[in-house]
Design a protein around this motif. Structure first.
Motif: not given
Lengths: 330, 327, 307
Positions: B98, B101-107, B144, B148-149, B151-154
């Motif tokens: 997934s 969920n593999a990306l740290n949401p706060l970075m 660009r 971004c964080y 959550h801003q990506l699809s």
């Protein structure tokens, strides 16, 4: 922006509910303890008619229609005019609160920060080495400590540390032989008096932070991004803090409101045990003496302080979690 | 061909204590430089566990009970501390199931690239940034989005970013665990096309874990089929498609109605459940026996072993072993 | 507990290989059996049982009447008075035993009351929903933010009567918010489960769905909340009584602490008088926490066997 609006709305809403509640309780209760109290006031000497009027408005001794009373009540509250204290006649409630507030603000504020930092750090450690000896000891001990009455610990601390061994003063906020001035004698005395109350607050409230952080962190450690961070070959400390703890701390911050409520509740009992002249001690005394104006004022100040602190934390949250500030996609 | 890049020998992964669940049993697997291996099976067959075990990502209560993993001619299971840390991502990267969920949401996205580079290389900041843009371009994500964080990506973009991440240090092997399963088919298709296009330009080996045989047949050089924690068949993709050996593979293949049709990809045609993998539930015979349509008496009591059936084919089935190979 | 979701019967018909049932039977055992099987919650049950027994047979096992004032006052523990005597010459041990009943009553009545409110709020907000949800969630959050003990103190102060009923009422009113929030989240999660949606399409009445389909599937969470609310009530009652807002003439552990503190028990070396009631409160609290460990394992079967 939506987040901010919601938080401001909640702040206003909460204050409105608390104040209205405070307005309604004395008016809804059967009998009129306040009237008896006002009758007793006259035995204490000349009472300022303005102050008397304030008390009547606050406690609902009035024949005016309820909506009018409500408006008058708001007028008083917004000016912080809560009338005169019955116990500390002829001082006003506002004066008494102003005297007591700094002690509680400094003590409880400092303790909250200390116990948050300490509890959270220990929680991180417990979760990182979960199942290890530290985790087992700390988690079990703190789980059980949450079953102990808060003041019970304070009583024994007072008994052993102060009464038996005279290491620290038993009660009060500073030595009775000195007057409160901003010099070293006073500050050192105040600090010595604060150690024991502070210690009991920190010890009894730290457990909540620790257990909360540990559980959040353990569930965070199961997240895919932690697995990926490990697979990326990042240093363990980096994963522990930048990936795991940074994410795990968020629910703890959201839970700040309740934790603060807990600390404030605790400080009420603690101040009573140590006769520490803060807001809590004032409230307990007010209730004990049926000093309703003082009680109302103190309660409102406590609610105001907690709600405001909570609001500030909510605002800080925007800087900690990028997801709340910009919900949309770029 | 030379020495293989990866050699897995008798690998067994157990959940819980020794009487627990045998998620992976005695698996042998080799992978050559630049090879694209598809690892297929139903959910719960142990394919993801095997992939995690190779990547050293197995967590308690699961543990590697026996076996060796030789990667780049040294023992991967014996590595610890800094040595393991440097092996990771520099030589062996993963793309998780997934990606969302593999990306740290706060970075921010770029920081998740930077932290790899700053802990594995001495590249200056300018080079790191250049590399991020280069990789994002490769997976067709506009630069660009770097700041971004997540959550801003699809979902599709996040998965592309996850693939780009895996390639930062140009590892010899990338393990991809169901990398496109959570995405809709159109996005899935474009990402896979993108992946194949990248692979043309660079040499790296892939272990592609999927439940989707049709998809794997399209993109993999070689396919290994897993059932009940074991590899039951492995063949070059075209050969496996033309002449599946194991009855299980045949059933899977039958359920892939048409490999060009990307909409219907489920094992609807195969009745029954994979067996319970508790030690005390494992029978003496072939694990597929209860669901097998071709079985004979021997299959019930005696377990077949993985045996060569041709130059590049192995199968573990009594029935097939008796038949002459016409390839 | 949710066994129906795991196995779709129609898909098992072709499975010739018998599915082992040894593991799955564990799920079907009753609450009490699972609680008993877990070491920690078994200890909790035994401890709680001990207190309930004491509450029931207290009058027969107490060495003296707790109201008798004919002993030497403020004694430290002696052979005749194991925990010493009070400032009025009452036997502390007898007080402790008699006080068990009221302390248990307050704990569980307030715990039950708060849980009941939590459930009602959770279903009203989570299932009936929409604008009601907004309002109720707001109220819940307000109650979460306002610190509990000051609110309890003010409520108790305005009450025209002092006494145990007031304490129970105050603890109930101030103790439901956290449970309501947790349970609401669970209701929201469960209302979208297949079997609930199916029941809705089948035209079942909302109340029937709530109590027959949803509530049974969150019983362990409700149980955990009851334990949590009871613990909060136990400690809240102790604090209130200690501060003198209870009925000081009613015999409970909290009022014992009040009298002990007001008679300067510690300063006169009468530590047992303070120690004993506080320790009993802590033990009862521990039994609730221990029981909760077991409940945790029921609601979260993944934890099972790891301990």
């Amino acid at each position: 922006m939506r987040y901010l609006t919601r938080r401001v709305a909640f702040l206003i809403g909460t204050l409105w509910v608390a104040l209205t509640f405070n307005f309604l309780i004395p008016r809804m209760m059967p009998g009129s303890p306040a009237e008896t109290m006002i009758a007793n006031f006259h035995g204490k000497g000349q009472i300022n008619p303005n102050a008397l009027h304030a008390i009547q408005i606050m406690l609902g001794i009035s024949t005016a229609p309820l909506w009018k009373q409500y408006l008058q009540y708001w007028g008083q509250v917004l000016q912080f005019k809560f009338g005169i204290s019955y116990t500390y006649f002829p001082y006003t409630v506002t004066h008494m609160i102003a005297q007591a507030l700094p002690y509680t603000l400094i003590l409880v504020g400092a303790c909250t920060v200390i116990s948050f930092v300490l509890g959270t750090s220990l929680g991180i450690a417990a979760a990182w080495w979960r199942g290890g000896r530290f985790d087992a000891t700390a988690t079990t001990a703190l789980n059980f400590s949450s079953a102990f009455p808060y003041f019970w610990f304070a009583l024994f601390a007072a008994y052993w540390v102060s009464f038996r061994f005279h290491w620290l003063p038993l009660s009060g906020a500073f030595s009775s032989s000195i007057s409160p001035m901003f010099n070293w004698t006073f500050v050192s005395s105040a600090l010595r008096h604060a150690i024991l109350p502070a210690l009991t607050i920190v010890i009894s409230s730290m457990g909540g932070w620790l257990l909360g952080m540990r559980n959040n962190m353990i569930s965070t450690l199961r997240e895919d991004y932690i697995v990926l961070a490990e697979a990326k070959g990042l240093r363990a400390s980096w994963i522990a803090f930048r990936y795991a703890a940074r994410n795990a701390i968020l629910p703890n911050i959201t839970g700040f409101a309740m934790a603060l409520g807990f600390v404030v509740s605790g400080s009420l009992v603690m101040e009573t045990v140590f006769a520490y002249p803060g807001i809590g001690y004032l409230l307990v005394n007010a209730v004990g003496n049926e000093d309703y104006p003082l009680m109302q004022g103190v309660f409102l100040i406590i609610v105001l302080a907690v709600v405001m602190a909570n609001f500030v934390v909510d605002l800080l949250y925007v800087f900690i979690d990028p997801r709340v500030s910009n919900e949309g996609r770029v | 061909m030379g020495t293989p890049l990866l050699d897995v020998h008798n690998l067994t992964v157990v959940y819980g204590r020794t009487d627990g669940v045998y998620a992976v049993r005695d698996v042998n697997l080799t992978l050559h430089h630049g090879e694209f291996l598809g690892l297929v099976g139903e959910s719960g067959c142990g394919k993801s566990t095997l992939a995690y075990a190779i990547a050293r990502l197995i967590k308690p209560p699961a543990h590697i009970a026996q076996g060796t993993v030789t990667f780049r001619e040294h023992n991967l299971l014996g590595l610890h501390g800094e040595a393991l840390r440097h092996e990771r991502w520099e030589h062996l990267a993963v793309v998780l199931q997934s990606g969302m969920n593999a990306l740290n949401p706060l970075m921010t996205i770029e920081r998740q690239f930077f932290d790899v580079m700053s802990q594995h290389t001495r590249w200056p900041m300018s080079k790191q940034r250049e590399r991020v843009y280069e990789l994002l371009e490769m997976v067709h994500v506009e630069r660009r989005f770097a700041s971004c964080y997540p959550h801003q990506l699809s979902g599709g973009m996040k998965q592309r970013v996850a693939i780009a991440l895996s390639m930062i240090l140009e590892p010899e092997l990338i393990i991809m665990d169901e990398p496109t399963t959570a995405l809709d088919v159109v996005v899935q298709r474009t990402i896979l096309d993108n992946l194949m296009e990248i692979r043309k330009a660079r040499e790296f080996a892939v272990i592609f874990v999927s439940h989707d045989l049709g998809l794997v047949l399209e993109i993999a050089d070689r396919v290994a089929v897993m059932y009940a924690g074991e590899i039951v068949e492995a063949q070059p993709a075209e050969q496996l498609y033309a002449q599946p050996l194991h009855p299980y593979t045949r059933a899977l293949l039958k359920s892939v109605a048409d490999p060009d049709d990307i909409r219907e990809r489920r094992f609807s045609g195969l009745p029954g459940h994979p067996p319970d993998l508790h030690l005390d539930s494992i029978g003496p015979g072939c694990p597929f026996y209860p669901r097998c349509t071709e079985h004979e008496d021997r299959c019930r009591n005696e377990k077949p072993t993985l045996s060569p059936m041709g130059p590049e084919s192995v199968v573990s089935c009594w029935i097939r072993r008796k038949e002459p190979v016409d390839a | 507990m949710g066994t129906t979701e795991n196995v779709a019967p129609d898909r098992r018909t072709l499975t010739a290989h018998p599915v082992r049932t040894t593991k799955s039977t564990r799920h079907r055992r009753g609450f009490l059996a699972v609680l008993w099987a877990n070491k920690k919650s078994r200890a909790g049950m035994l401890l709680l049982g001990l207190f309930v027994m004491t509450a029931l047979i207290g009058p027969w096992i107490a060495p003296y009447s707790p109201y008798a004032t004919n002993y030497a006052i403020m004694q430290t523990p002696t052979l005749h008075h194991w925990l010493g005597t009070t400032q009025n010459g009452q036997d502390v041990l007898s007080e402790l035993i008699y006080g068990t009943r009221l302390s248990l009553e307050v704990t569980f009545v307030a715990g039950f009351g708060a849980t009941a409110i939590s459930i009602v709020m959770a279903f009203a907000a989570g299932y009936l929903g929409r604008w009601l949800d907004d309002i109720l969630s707001f109220i819940t959050n307000v109650f979460l933010v306002i610190p509990g003990l000051p609110l309890m103190v003010v409520l108790a102060a305005y009450s025209p009567v002092r006494g145990i009923i007031v304490i129970m009422a105050v603890l109930t009113v101030t103790g439901w918010a956290w449970g309501a929030r947790v349970l609401r989240a669970q209701v929201l999660a469960l209302r979208n489960r297949d079997y609930v949606i199916a029941a809705r399409f089948a035209g079942e009445a909302p109340f029937r769905i709530m109590f027959r389909e949803i509530l049974p599937n969150m019983l362990s969470l409700v149980g955990a909340n009851f334990l949590g609310a009871s613990l909060a009530a136990l400690l809240g009652a102790a604090s209130l009584e200690f501060l003198g807002f209870g009925d000081p003439t009613a015999l409970s552990w909290g009022s014992m602490l009040y009298w002990a503190q007001n008679s300067g028990a510690l300063l006169q070396g009468q530590w047992a008088w303070i120690f004993a009631p506080g320790f009993c409160i802590a033990l009862l609290g521990m039994s609730l926490i221990l029981l909760n460990f077991g409940l945790d394992e029921i609601s979260n079967p993944r934890l099972r066997g790891e301990s």
